[in-house]
Design a protein around this motif. Sequence first.
Motif, PDB file in Angstrom:
ATOM      1  N   ILE A  99       0.824  -1.197   0.000  1.00 28.99           N
ATOM      2  CA  ILE A  99       0.000   0.000   0.000  1.00 28.99           C
ATOM      3  C   ILE A  99       0.864   1.255   0.000  1.00 28.99           C
ATOM      4  O   ILE A  99       2.023   1.242   0.421  1.00 28.99           O
ATOM      5  N   ASP A 100       0.270   2.329  -0.498  1.00 26.78           N
ATOM      6  CA  ASP A 100       0.777   3.678  -0.286  1.00 26.78           C
ATOM      7  C   ASP A 100      -0.214   4.331   0.670  1.00 26.78           C
ATOM      8  O   ASP A 100      -1.254   4.846   0.253  1.00 26.78           O
ATOM      9  N   GLY A 101       0.076   4.258   1.939  1.00 26.42           N
ATOM     10  CA  GLY A 101      -0.873   4.744   2.927  1.00 26.42           C
ATOM     11  C   GLY A 101      -0.319   4.631   4.317  1.00 26.42           C
ATOM     12  O   GLY A 101       0.874   4.856   4.547  1.00 26.42           O
ATOM     13  N   ALA A 102      -1.178   4.248   5.256  1.00 26.07           N
ATOM     14  CA  ALA A 102      -0.781   4.201   6.665  1.00 26.07           C
ATOM     15  C   ALA A 102      -1.330   2.945   7.322  1.00 26.07           C
ATOM     16  O   ALA A 102      -2.390   2.429   6.948  1.00 26.07           O
ATOM     17  N   SER A 103      -0.597   2.449   8.299  1.00 28.68           N
ATOM     18  CA  SER A 103      -1.032   1.308   9.090  1.00 28.68           C
ATOM     19  C   SER A 103      -0.651   1.538  10.547  1.00 28.68           C
ATOM     20  O   SER A 103       0.363   2.168  10.840  1.00 28.68           O
ATOM     21  N   VAL A 104      -1.502   1.034  11.434  1.00 27.88           N
ATOM     22  CA  VAL A 104      -1.263   1.135  12.869  1.00 27.88           C
ATOM     23  C   VAL A 104      -1.237  -0.274  13.441  1.00 27.88           C
ATOM     24  O   VAL A 104      -2.159  -1.062  13.193  1.00 27.88           O
ATOM     25  N   VAL A 105      -0.189  -0.593  14.178  1.00 32.15           N
ATOM     26  CA  VAL A 105      -0.067  -1.889  14.845  1.00 32.15           C
ATOM     27  C   VAL A 105      -0.122  -1.650  16.344  1.00 32.15           C
ATOM     28  O   VAL A 105       0.659  -0.850  16.880  1.00 32.15           O
ATOM     29  N   GLN A 106      -1.057  -2.333  17.008  1.00 32.66           N
ATOM     30  CA  GLN A 106      -1.252  -2.187  18.441  1.00 32.66           C
ATOM     31  C   GLN A 106      -1.070  -3.536  19.117  1.00 32.66           C
ATOM     32  O   GLN A 106      -1.698  -4.528  18.723  1.00 32.66           O
ATOM     33  N   ARG A 107      -0.218  -3.598  20.117  1.00 36.05           N
ATOM     34  CA  ARG A 107      -0.079  -4.835  20.879  1.00 36.05           C
ATOM     35  C   ARG A 107      -1.309  -5.020  21.757  1.00 36.05           C
ATOM     36  O   ARG A 107      -1.658  -4.154  22.552  1.00 36.05           O
ATOM     37  N   LEU A 108      -1.978  -6.170  21.599  1.00 41.60           N
ATOM     38  CA  LEU A 108      -3.183  -6.469  22.345  1.00 41.60           C
ATOM     39  C   LEU A 108      -2.901  -7.303  23.584  1.00 41.60           C
ATOM     40  O   LEU A 108      -3.627  -7.224  24.572  1.00 41.60           O
TER      41      LEU A 108
END
Length: 203
Positions: free
Chosen positions: A31-40
């Motif tokens: 992708i050309d965009g954004a991603s958020v990774v959250q530790r659950l």
Amino acid sequence: EIRTLAYRLGGARTQLTAGRHYVEAAGSTKIDGASVVQRLAKTLSGTLFAGAMPALGSRSLDTDYPSIDKLDGSTGAPLVPLVGGLGVGYHTPNVHGDVGLAAGDVPQDVPGVPPPDTPRGFASASGYARPASWLDLYHFALLDVAGNAGVNLTNGSLGITAHATSQLQLSVSANHVSADLLQVAARNLLEDPDPTAIGVVQN
């Protein structure tokens, strides 16, 4: 060709990545965009992402977002598919993998091409496990779940590797690739560069 060009910030629990990158949790979608990774949890993480998706099989910035050819032969705006989704990853010393869901759509009208009934939706799963010191298991699956093609396994792999001795390794694998990938390769070789030459293919 720019494979990845992104900026990542955050800490051990939350990370934001912006730019061109691969979203591992959704079948390594580019992708050309954004991603958020959250530790659950200690072994779980969640991913949310959205952005534009370069053309499959593109190997140049010139073809990442091809221009729309109008019926009069002129060149229109770039074709920019949008994609977004979420995924969950699990990570332990002997088992790790990802499960994801995503949807993509093309907001522009393409002359001469009927719009899809629904956006394309796909699910992905990948994983690796070592249940014993001498045995490795792995899998990957990319499954279309919505769209004009219906439910379709686009890409799949399943493998087993056994380390019988320190000098002998036995491997068995099965792989499936849909016709979509062949169509991408054929498109790059056989695409007609002159839309005004109706009925004549010029390669």
